[in-house]
Design a protein around this motif. Structure first.
Motif, PDB file in Angstrom:
ATOM      1  N   MET A   1     -95.753 -10.845-107.334  1.00  0.00           N
ATOM      2  CA  MET A   1     -96.738 -11.489-106.482  1.00  0.00           C
ATOM      3  C   MET A   1     -96.379 -11.200-105.031  1.00  0.00           C
ATOM      4  O   MET A   1     -95.215 -11.182-104.661  1.00  0.00           O
ATOM      5  CB  MET A   1     -96.767 -12.990-106.747  1.00  0.00           C
ATOM      6  CG  MET A   1     -97.673 -13.743-105.800  1.00  0.00           C
ATOM      7  SD  MET A   1     -97.926 -15.450-106.245  1.00  0.00           S
ATOM      8  CE  MET A   1     -99.326 -15.250-107.309  1.00  0.00           C
ATOM      9  N   LYS A   2     -97.401 -10.991-104.228  1.00  0.00           N
ATOM     10  CA  LYS A   2     -97.178 -10.740-102.810  1.00  0.00           C
ATOM     11  C   LYS A   2     -97.200 -12.053-102.030  1.00  0.00           C
ATOM     12  O   LYS A   2     -97.964 -12.959-102.339  1.00  0.00           O
ATOM     13  CB  LYS A   2     -98.218  -9.772-102.285  1.00  0.00           C
ATOM     14  CG  LYS A   2     -98.035  -8.373-102.820  1.00  0.00           C
ATOM     15  CD  LYS A   2     -98.973  -7.408-102.149  1.00  0.00           C
ATOM     16  CE  LYS A   2     -98.726  -6.030-102.700  1.00  0.00           C
ATOM     17  NZ  LYS A   2     -99.842  -5.511-103.453  1.00  0.00           N
ATOM     18  N   TYR A   3     -96.340 -12.089-101.003  1.00  0.00           N
ATOM     19  CA  TYR A   3     -96.230 -13.252-100.124  1.00  0.00           C
ATOM     20  C   TYR A   3     -96.327 -12.783 -98.678  1.00  0.00           C
ATOM     21  O   TYR A   3     -95.761 -11.754 -98.305  1.00  0.00           O
ATOM     22  CB  TYR A   3     -94.896 -13.965-100.332  1.00  0.00           C
ATOM     23  CG  TYR A   3     -94.778 -14.604-101.692  1.00  0.00           C
ATOM     24  CD1 TYR A   3     -95.136 -15.924-101.882  1.00  0.00           C
ATOM     25  CD2 TYR A   3     -94.347 -13.869-102.787  1.00  0.00           C
ATOM     26  CE1 TYR A   3     -95.050 -16.514-103.144  1.00  0.00           C
ATOM     27  CE2 TYR A   3     -94.255 -14.440-104.045  1.00  0.00           C
ATOM     28  CZ  TYR A   3     -94.612 -15.762-104.211  1.00  0.00           C
ATOM     29  OH  TYR A   3     -94.535 -16.336-105.450  1.00  0.00           O
ATOM     30  N   LEU A   4     -97.039 -13.563 -97.867  1.00  0.00           N
ATOM     31  CA  LEU A   4     -97.146 -13.309 -96.444  1.00  0.00           C
ATOM     32  C   LEU A   4     -96.158 -14.224 -95.731  1.00  0.00           C
ATOM     33  O   LEU A   4     -96.218 -15.449 -95.900  1.00  0.00           O
ATOM     34  CB  LEU A   4     -98.574 -13.596 -95.965  1.00  0.00           C
ATOM     35  CG  LEU A   4     -98.852 -13.434 -94.474  1.00  0.00           C
ATOM     36  CD1 LEU A   4     -98.668 -11.986 -94.044  1.00  0.00           C
ATOM     37  CD2 LEU A   4    -100.266 -13.915 -94.159  1.00  0.00           C
ATOM     38  N   LYS A  38     -84.537  -1.772 -99.123  1.00  0.00           N
ATOM     39  CA  LYS A  38     -83.506  -1.404-100.096  1.00  0.00           C
ATOM     40  C   LYS A  38     -83.634  -2.242-101.370  1.00  0.00           C
ATOM     41  O   LYS A  38     -83.420  -1.749-102.477  1.00  0.00           O
ATOM     42  CB  LYS A  38     -82.113  -1.576 -99.488  1.00  0.00           C
ATOM     43  CG  LYS A  38     -80.992  -1.103-100.375  1.00  0.00           C
ATOM     44  CD  LYS A  38     -79.651  -1.200 -99.676  1.00  0.00           C
ATOM     45  CE  LYS A  38     -78.555  -0.717-100.602  1.00  0.00           C
ATOM     46  NZ  LYS A  38     -77.241  -0.813 -99.958  1.00  0.00           N
ATOM     47  N   ALA A  39     -84.029  -3.501-101.239  1.00  0.00           N
ATOM     48  CA  ALA A  39     -84.181  -4.398-102.389  1.00  0.00           C
ATOM     49  C   ALA A  39     -85.498  -4.155-103.140  1.00  0.00           C
ATOM     50  O   ALA A  39     -85.711  -4.724-104.212  1.00  0.00           O
ATOM     51  CB  ALA A  39     -84.109  -5.853-101.935  1.00  0.00           C
ATOM     52  N   GLY A  40     -86.385  -3.347-102.571  1.00  0.00           N
ATOM     53  CA  GLY A  40     -87.650  -3.044-103.234  1.00  0.00           C
ATOM     54  C   GLY A  40     -88.713  -4.116-103.093  1.00  0.00           C
ATOM     55  O   GLY A  40     -89.690  -4.119-103.846  1.00  0.00           O
ATOM     56  N   VAL A  41     -88.577  -5.031-102.134  1.00  0.00           N
ATOM     57  CA  VAL A  41     -89.566  -6.098-101.958  1.00  0.00           C
ATOM     58  C   VAL A  41     -90.448  -5.902-100.721  1.00  0.00           C
ATOM     59  O   VAL A  41     -91.449  -6.585-100.562  1.00  0.00           O
ATOM     60  CB  VAL A  41     -88.906  -7.503-101.918  1.00  0.00           C
ATOM     61  CG1 VAL A  41     -88.181  -7.792-103.214  1.00  0.00           C
ATOM     62  CG2 VAL A  41     -87.980  -7.658-100.732  1.00  0.00           C
ATOM     63  N   PHE A  42     -90.100  -4.959 -99.852  1.00  0.00           N
ATOM     64  CA  PHE A  42     -90.842  -4.744 -98.616  1.00  0.00           C
ATOM     65  C   PHE A  42     -92.205  -4.112 -98.914  1.00  0.00           C
ATOM     66  O   PHE A  42     -92.308  -3.149 -99.666  1.00  0.00           O
ATOM     67  CB  PHE A  42     -90.064  -3.836 -97.660  1.00  0.00           C
ATOM     68  CG  PHE A  42     -90.786  -3.534 -96.392  1.00  0.00           C
ATOM     69  CD1 PHE A  42     -90.857  -4.472 -95.377  1.00  0.00           C
ATOM     70  CD2 PHE A  42     -91.419  -2.317 -96.209  1.00  0.00           C
ATOM     71  CE1 PHE A  42     -91.538  -4.203 -94.202  1.00  0.00           C
ATOM     72  CE2 PHE A  42     -92.104  -2.036 -95.036  1.00  0.00           C
ATOM     73  CZ  PHE A  42     -92.155  -2.975 -94.031  1.00  0.00           C
ATOM     74  N   PRO A  87     -90.994 -11.991-107.369  1.00  0.00           N
ATOM     75  CA  PRO A  87     -91.428 -12.569-108.636  1.00  0.00           C
ATOM     76  C   PRO A  87     -91.969 -13.995-108.535  1.00  0.00           C
ATOM     77  O   PRO A  87     -92.775 -14.413-109.361  1.00  0.00           O
ATOM     78  CB  PRO A  87     -90.182 -12.521-109.512  1.00  0.00           C
ATOM     79  CG  PRO A  87     -89.037 -12.392-108.577  1.00  0.00           C
ATOM     80  CD  PRO A  87     -89.564 -11.723-107.352  1.00  0.00           C
ATOM     81  N   ASN A  88     -91.524 -14.768-107.491  1.00  0.00           N
ATOM     82  CA  ASN A  88     -91.952 -16.158-107.397  1.00  0.00           C
ATOM     83  C   ASN A  88     -91.673 -16.707-105.994  1.00  0.00           C
ATOM     84  O   ASN A  88     -91.049 -16.031-105.167  1.00  0.00           O
ATOM     85  CB  ASN A  88     -91.257 -17.023-108.462  1.00  0.00           C
ATOM     86  CG  ASN A  88     -89.749 -16.891-108.404  1.00  0.00           C
ATOM     87  OD1 ASN A  88     -89.137 -16.991-107.340  1.00  0.00           O
ATOM     88  ND2 ASN A  88     -89.130 -16.645-109.559  1.00  0.00           N
ATOM     89  N   MET A  89     -92.134 -17.933-105.741  1.00  0.00           N
ATOM     90  CA  MET A  89     -91.968 -18.558-104.434  1.00  0.00           C
ATOM     91  C   MET A  89     -90.497 -18.765-104.087  1.00  0.00           C
ATOM     92  O   MET A  89     -90.105 -18.603-102.930  1.00  0.00           O
ATOM     93  CB  MET A  89     -92.731 -19.888-104.377  1.00  0.00           C
ATOM     94  CG  MET A  89     -92.594 -20.621-103.044  1.00  0.00           C
ATOM     95  SD  MET A  89     -93.193 -19.718-101.588  1.00  0.00           S
ATOM     96  CE  MET A  89     -94.894 -20.234-101.542  1.00  0.00           C
ATOM     97  N   PRO A 111     -98.442 -17.420-100.560  1.00  0.00           N
ATOM     98  CA  PRO A 111     -98.741 -16.416-101.582  1.00  0.00           C
ATOM     99  C   PRO A 111    -100.170 -15.901-101.449  1.00  0.00           C
ATOM    100  O   PRO A 111    -101.056 -16.614-100.993  1.00  0.00           O
ATOM    101  CB  PRO A 111     -98.549 -17.161-102.903  1.00  0.00           C
ATOM    102  CG  PRO A 111     -98.679 -18.601-102.573  1.00  0.00           C
ATOM    103  CD  PRO A 111     -98.312 -18.767-101.125  1.00  0.00           C
ATOM    104  N   TYR A 112    -100.315 -14.651-101.838  1.00  0.00           N
ATOM    105  CA  TYR A 112    -101.648 -14.060-101.912  1.00  0.00           C
ATOM    106  C   TYR A 112    -102.356 -14.597-103.142  1.00  0.00           C
ATOM    107  O   TYR A 112    -101.728 -14.876-104.158  1.00  0.00           O
ATOM    108  CB  TYR A 112    -101.529 -12.551-102.137  1.00  0.00           C
ATOM    109  CG  TYR A 112    -101.350 -11.710-100.907  1.00  0.00           C
ATOM    110  CD1 TYR A 112    -102.087 -10.558-100.759  1.00  0.00           C
ATOM    111  CD2 TYR A 112    -100.436 -12.042 -99.917  1.00  0.00           C
ATOM    112  CE1 TYR A 112    -101.920  -9.735 -99.661  1.00  0.00           C
ATOM    113  CE2 TYR A 112    -100.264 -11.246 -98.822  1.00  0.00           C
ATOM    114  CZ  TYR A 112    -101.005 -10.088 -98.687  1.00  0.00           C
ATOM    115  OH  TYR A 112    -100.831  -9.296 -97.598  1.00  0.00           O
TER     116      TYR A 112
END
Length: 118
Positions: A1-4, A38-42, A87-89, A111-112
């Motif tokens: 899930m994407k988060y702003l 590097k963590a793959g979340v950007f 993956p989550n908040m 969250p989007y």
């Protein structure tokens, strides 16, 4: 899930920071982005221009009204953002807590809504 991650701070106070000190702070922000990558979340990031460059619009009786500045006067202004994919908040909160901007302002995490036009 994407988060702003919405970064808020007092832009007037920020404008008073000496350039050398601001450059050092920005280096910590670049390092944060590198860590997220590097963590793959950007996903993305961008700074915003000051509220003096903003316009707010609305339609009143079918007529476009354009106003200078943001919609509301606030102590802290929305100055930039990160979009991360987690993956989550709880994970989003953990990543936001590592953002250097949390040391001088607030970070709102939202969250989007994922949706499809089909």
């Amino acid at each position: 899930m994407k988060y702003l991650l919405m970064l808020y701070a007092d832009e007037k106070a920020g404008a008073q920071i000496p350039p050398a000190q601001m450059n050092k702070f920005m280096d910590t922000m670049y390092a944060y982005e590198a860590t997220l990558t590097k963590a793959g979340v950007f996903v993305s990031t961008a700074p915003l221009q000051p509220t003096t460059a903003a316009k707010t619009i609305n339609l009143e009786d079918g007529e476009l009204k354009v106003h200078d500045g943001p919609y509301a006067e606030t102590k802290e202004q929305f100055g930039g953002y990160y979009i991360i994919d987690c993956p989550n908040m709880d994970a989003a909160v953990s990543w936001a807590a590592q953002c250097p901007a949390a040391t001088w302002g607030k970070i709102e995490i939202r969250p989007y809504n994922e949706y499809s036009r089909e």
